[in-house]
Design a protein around this motif. Structure first.
Motif, mmCIF file in Angstrom:
data_model
loop_
_atom_site.group_PDB
_atom_site.id
_atom_site.type_symbol
_atom_site.label_atom_id
_atom_site.label_comp_id
_atom_site.label_asym_id
_atom_site.label_seq_id
_atom_site.Cartn_x
_atom_site.Cartn_y
_atom_site.Cartn_z
ATOM 1 N N ASN A 143 0.799 -1.223 0.000
ATOM 2 C CA ASN A 143 0.000 0.000 0.000
ATOM 3 C C ASN A 143 0.834 1.277 0.000
ATOM 4 O O ASN A 143 0.471 2.247 -0.653
ATOM 5 N N ALA A 144 1.956 1.268 0.727
ATOM 6 C CA ALA A 144 2.699 2.516 0.901
ATOM 7 C C ALA A 144 4.130 2.412 0.396
ATOM 8 O O ALA A 144 4.865 3.394 0.437
ATOM 9 N N GLY A 145 4.536 1.246 -0.085
ATOM 10 C CA GLY A 145 5.917 1.073 -0.536
ATOM 11 C C GLY A 145 6.895 1.333 0.584
ATOM 12 O O GLY A 145 7.901 2.003 0.401
ATOM 13 N N GLN A 146 6.585 0.821 1.766
ATOM 14 C CA GLN A 146 7.504 1.096 2.868
ATOM 15 C C GLN A 146 7.960 -0.168 3.587
ATOM 16 O O GLN A 146 7.257 -1.174 3.611
ATOM 17 N N VAL A 147 9.168 -0.070 4.126
ATOM 18 C CA VAL A 147 9.807 -1.204 4.813
ATOM 19 C C VAL A 147 10.340 -0.714 6.158
ATOM 20 O O VAL A 147 10.499 0.494 6.353
ATOM 21 N N PRO A 148 10.599 -1.630 7.093
ATOM 22 C CA PRO A 148 11.175 -1.200 8.372
ATOM 23 C C PRO A 148 12.469 -0.406 8.136
ATOM 24 O O PRO A 148 13.283 -0.783 7.302
ATOM 25 N N ALA A 149 12.597 0.719 8.867
ATOM 26 C CA ALA A 149 13.714 1.630 8.616
ATOM 27 C C ALA A 149 15.047 1.037 9.075
ATOM 28 O O ALA A 149 16.091 1.310 8.504
ATOM 29 N N LYS A 150 14.986 0.228 10.140
ATOM 30 C CA LYS A 150 16.212 -0.396 10.659
ATOM 31 C C LYS A 150 16.081 -1.900 10.496
ATOM 32 O O LYS A 150 14.987 -2.405 10.270
ATOM 33 N N PRO A 151 17.198 -2.644 10.658
ATOM 34 C CA PRO A 151 17.083 -4.097 10.571
ATOM 35 C C PRO A 151 15.991 -4.603 11.516
ATOM 36 O O PRO A 151 15.976 -4.257 12.693
ATOM 37 N N VAL A 152 15.080 -5.402 10.979
ATOM 38 C CA VAL A 152 13.885 -5.790 11.730
ATOM 39 C C VAL A 152 13.989 -7.237 12.211
ATOM 40 O O VAL A 152 14.600 -8.087 11.547
ATOM 41 N N TRP A 153 13.397 -7.522 13.369
ATOM 42 C CA TRP A 153 13.281 -8.899 13.856
ATOM 43 C C TRP A 153 11.948 -9.479 13.401
ATOM 44 O O TRP A 153 10.943 -8.760 13.342
ATOM 45 N N LEU A 154 11.953 -10.743 13.081
ATOM 46 C CA LEU A 154 10.710 -11.429 12.724
ATOM 47 C C LEU A 154 10.597 -12.673 13.585
ATOM 48 O O LEU A 154 11.610 -13.306 13.892
ATOM 49 N N ALA A 155 9.359 -13.014 13.961
ATOM 50 C CA ALA A 155 9.164 -14.207 14.783
ATOM 51 C C ALA A 155 7.906 -14.923 14.348
ATOM 52 O O ALA A 155 6.873 -14.291 14.154
ATOM 53 N N GLY A 156 8.018 -16.239 14.183
ATOM 54 C CA GLY A 156 6.832 -17.010 13.840
ATOM 55 C C GLY A 156 7.122 -18.094 12.836
ATOM 56 O O GLY A 156 8.247 -18.595 12.739
ATOM 57 N N SER A 157 6.080 -18.435 12.080
ATOM 58 C CA SER A 157 6.170 -19.575 11.190
ATOM 59 C C SER A 157 5.099 -19.432 10.109
ATOM 60 O O SER A 157 4.121 -18.718 10.298
ATOM 61 N N GLN A 252 18.415 -6.315 21.522
ATOM 62 C CA GLN A 252 17.824 -4.984 21.414
ATOM 63 C C GLN A 252 17.010 -4.956 20.121
ATOM 64 O O GLN A 252 17.444 -5.508 19.115
ATOM 65 N N ALA A 253 15.848 -4.332 20.158
ATOM 66 C CA ALA A 253 15.033 -4.286 18.942
ATOM 67 C C ALA A 253 14.062 -3.119 19.019
ATOM 68 O O ALA A 253 13.552 -2.803 20.095
ATOM 69 N N ASP A 254 13.818 -2.457 17.892
ATOM 70 C CA ASP A 254 12.774 -1.424 17.902
ATOM 71 C C ASP A 254 11.593 -1.824 17.025
ATOM 72 O O ASP A 254 10.552 -1.186 17.046
ATOM 73 N N ALA A 255 11.766 -2.932 16.261
ATOM 74 C CA ALA A 255 10.648 -3.405 15.439
ATOM 75 C C ALA A 255 10.643 -4.927 15.397
ATOM 76 O O ALA A 255 11.686 -5.562 15.243
ATOM 77 N N MET B 1 9.832 4.357 12.305
ATOM 78 C CA MET B 1 10.028 2.906 12.348
ATOM 79 C C MET B 1 10.031 2.300 10.944
ATOM 80 O O MET B 1 10.714 1.332 10.670
ATOM 81 N N PHE B 2 9.253 2.888 10.052
ATOM 82 C CA PHE B 2 9.243 2.467 8.643
ATOM 83 C C PHE B 2 9.770 3.601 7.767
ATOM 84 O O PHE B 2 9.725 4.757 8.155
ATOM 85 N N ARG B 3 10.286 3.225 6.608
ATOM 86 C CA ARG B 3 10.724 4.234 5.633
ATOM 87 C C ARG B 3 10.174 3.878 4.267
ATOM 88 O O ARG B 3 9.958 2.714 3.956
ATOM 89 N N LYS B 4 9.940 4.927 3.482
ATOM 90 C CA LYS B 4 9.453 4.704 2.120
ATOM 91 C C LYS B 4 10.604 4.297 1.219
ATOM 92 O O LYS B 4 11.732 4.757 1.367
ATOM 93 N N LEU B 5 10.320 3.430 0.248
ATOM 94 C CA LEU B 5 11.359 2.984 -0.679
ATOM 95 C C LEU B 5 11.552 3.987 -1.809
ATOM 96 O O LEU B 5 12.546 3.960 -2.511
ATOM 97 N N HIS B 6 10.555 4.853 -2.000
ATOM 98 C CA HIS B 6 10.589 5.729 -3.163
ATOM 99 C C HIS B 6 10.200 7.150 -2.776
ATOM 100 O O HIS B 6 9.640 7.381 -1.699
ATOM 101 N N ASP B 7 10.463 8.082 -3.690
ATOM 102 C CA ASP B 7 10.062 9.467 -3.503
ATOM 103 C C ASP B 7 8.666 9.635 -4.135
ATOM 104 O O ASP B 7 8.495 9.331 -5.310
#
Lengths: 465, 98
Positions: A143-157, A252-255, B1-7
């Motif tokens: 929807n927003a083309g966005q990803v976690p800004a810092k290295p992210v932890w994932l947990a589950g299966s 340590q984790a923020d996400a 916490m999140f960042r956009k991949l594009h402008d």
């Protein structure tokens, strides 16, 4: 206003395919969906994203949605996005709110294509900001083309976990580590379903490819994680975890993104009184349906993952079959014509379902997620802990509805969508009863919160013209 | 916490969170914008006043509730941003005026 022949709830793969097929038989169709655009969760924002770089990154299974959405738009079905359904009365009268105004839609038949939600898997601290589901992470990518800004932890299966991690890496996101909660021995118990799964060899290879991508990327993967705890006061600060071999670690984790599979959304079906049955292999209730997807309530049909988890391709096929069943019931086509027309879809559906027993066994969640420890919040809305639910169980042998009345668990805005199964499982364990015997919350309208102002805006449908 | 991949380029908009102007993009949800802020939380719970942030992004958890253009308890994950939209983090229950 004349009642519509068919009211479809949800415009994901099942809802769209059903609309297209029903229109082809000449039925008039109205599709309501709470999302702003068609596609459901799997093909979220497909119409705007398909032609972009992001579309390519999300992959072929996502891009399949483009053709489905085009066919839906061209089908002539009326479509109301941004519309929340909060009640269906027998007859049928569907109560829908859109942009702050409520109205009644009269319909001769109903198809519930409400899809799935991620399985709630409570652990200490899971309500902290900084923790989202993996599905949420993927929706943000779509929807927003966005990803976690810092290295992210994932947990589950589960398959979605592997798919999202692959997409995230491809997008340039970074993974701090993957806490794999798949219990030891799942592969060997899944292997007996392998011969059947080989019939869906394409999807099987896709799964293997995701695992290989992850291995090649060098992502730190900690296997057989049994317990997770999120630590923080106002936001996630650290994750504590333990593995089956007893190793403990705090990072340590923020996400943190979590995922333990998906379950059918059955709230509307339950509210309508459609009978459900407990699926032990998928750890959830599924509606009881006939060969056309009709539930125990006449003229209420259910298709897609809401009828039992089987994925997007199966959802579209089940939508098509249900639409043919509905057209038959309304006298639009003969039973013979419907049987003939449904043959190709039924053959494809059988192939799609061949992989499920293997996947269900491989990714069956660990028992621990169903019986969280005392401190864990079970009902996110009303902030009720497992301890409070267990204290109720000691007072006698209450069912979920007594627990709801006494503790308010399940009474918040989500209407038990996050805590329903956990409450049932805790009671079953504490009272030594089966899940089926304990049951589930009685689901009552409104299915989504409605304001007095919205109620006041209700008008009776106009007289039949 | 999140960042956009594009402008966002041409699709760039401006919304206000608790009065502060922040960039957004046409078509994205209000929850997505919140998750790019320094403080990602959307509401304080009515029961214990604890902070919550968007969690499921698909309309089933109700943790992303906030006030949008004066209307309280809006599911921000189901709400598409509009230019000039005013978003306020919700503190406790929806007030009678909103």
């Amino acid at each position: 206003m004349k009642p519509v022949d068919l009211l479809i709830v949800g415009s994901g793969p099942a809802g769209m395919a059903a609309a297209v097929t029903a229109r082809r038989t000449g039925l008039d169709v109205l599709v309501v969906d709470e999302q702003p655009a068609p596609g459901g969760q799997i093909w979220r924002d497909i119409e705007t994203v398909a032609g972009t770089e992001r579309g390519t990154l999300l992959g072929a299974a996502y891009l399949d949605g483009r053709r489905a959405a085009e066919a839906f738009r061209a089908s002539g079905a009326a479509y109301e996005p941004g519309a929340q359904l909060w009640q269906i009365e027998p007859g049928f009268r569907g109560f829908v709110t859109k942009a702050g105004e409520a109205r009644i839609i009269e319909a001769r038949t109903i198809l519930l294509a409400t899809g799935a939600q991620e399985r709630p898997a409570p652990f200490p601290g899971w309500t902290l900001p900084g923790i989202l589901t993996v599905g949420a992470g993927q929706i943000l990518l779509k929807n927003a083309g966005q990803v976690p800004a810092k290295p992210v932890w994932l947990a589950g299966s589960g398959p979605l976990m592997l798919l999202y991690m692959t997409q995230l890496l491809k997008a340039g996101g970074e993974i701090a580590g993957y806490l794999d909660t798949t219990p030891p021995g799942r592969l060997s118990s899944a292997l007996r379903y392998l011969p059947g799964a080989l019939r869906a060899v394409g999807d099987l290879f896709k799964g293997i490819a995701w695992s290989l991508t992850l291995r090649a990327s060098g992502v730190r993967r900690i296997r057989h994680v049994t317990d997770i705890e999120a630590v923080g006061t106002e936001h996630l600060e650290a994750i504590r975890f333990r593995t089956a071999s007893g190793t403990e670690e705090t990072v340590q984790a923020d996400a943190l993104l979590v995922h333990e599979g998906v379950i059918p959304s059955v709230h509307v079906a339950l509210a309508l009184g459609s009978a459900v049955t407990w699926r032990d292999d998928q750890d959830c209730y599924v509606p009881i349906l006939d060969a056309w997807g009709e539930s125990s309530q006449p003229n209420v049909f259910i298709a897609g993952d809401g009828a039992g988890i089987a994925g997007a391709k199966a959802a579209a096929l089940r939508g098509e079959i249900a639409a043919l069943g509905i057209a038959t019931k309304l006298g639009q086509i003969t039973p013979e014509a419907a049987a003939e027309a449904s043959k190709p879809a039924r053959a494809k559906l059988e192939r799609e379902l061949a992989l499920r027993p293997f996947l269900d066994a491989l990714f069956r969640p660990r028992e621990a997620i169903f019986i969280p420890d005392d401190e864990t919040v079970v009902c996110r809305c009303e902030e009720i802990t497992a301890r409070e639910i267990r204290a109720m169980a000691r007072l006698g042998r209450p069912g979920p509805n007594q627990v709801k009345a006494f503790t308010r668990a399940g009474m918040g805005p989500c209407q038990g969508r996050q805590c329903g199964y956990t409450v049932t499982r805790i009671l079953a364990a504490a009272e030594g009863r089966s899940v089926e015997e304990v049951g589930f919350y009685r689901i009552r309208p409104p299915l989504k919160p409605v304001t007095l102002g919205e109620l006041a805006s209700l008008r009776e449908p106009e007289a039949t013209s | 916490m999140f960042r956009k991949l594009h402008d966002p380029g041409q699709a760039a908009l401006r919304v206000y969170i608790d009065g502060v102007a922040v960039p957004a993009e046409a078509g994205e949800s209000v929850a997505a914008v919140l998750l790019r802020q320094e403080a990602v939380w959307s509401r304080l719970t009515p029961v214990k006043g604890s902070k919550r942030a968007p969690y499921c992004l698909m309309g089933v958890c109700f943790d992303c509730l906030a006030e949008v253009d004066g209307v309280g308890s809006v599911q921000t994950c189901l709400t598409t941003v509009q230019d000039g939209m005013r978003i306020a983090r919700q503190r406790g229950k929806r007030s009678l005026g909103a």
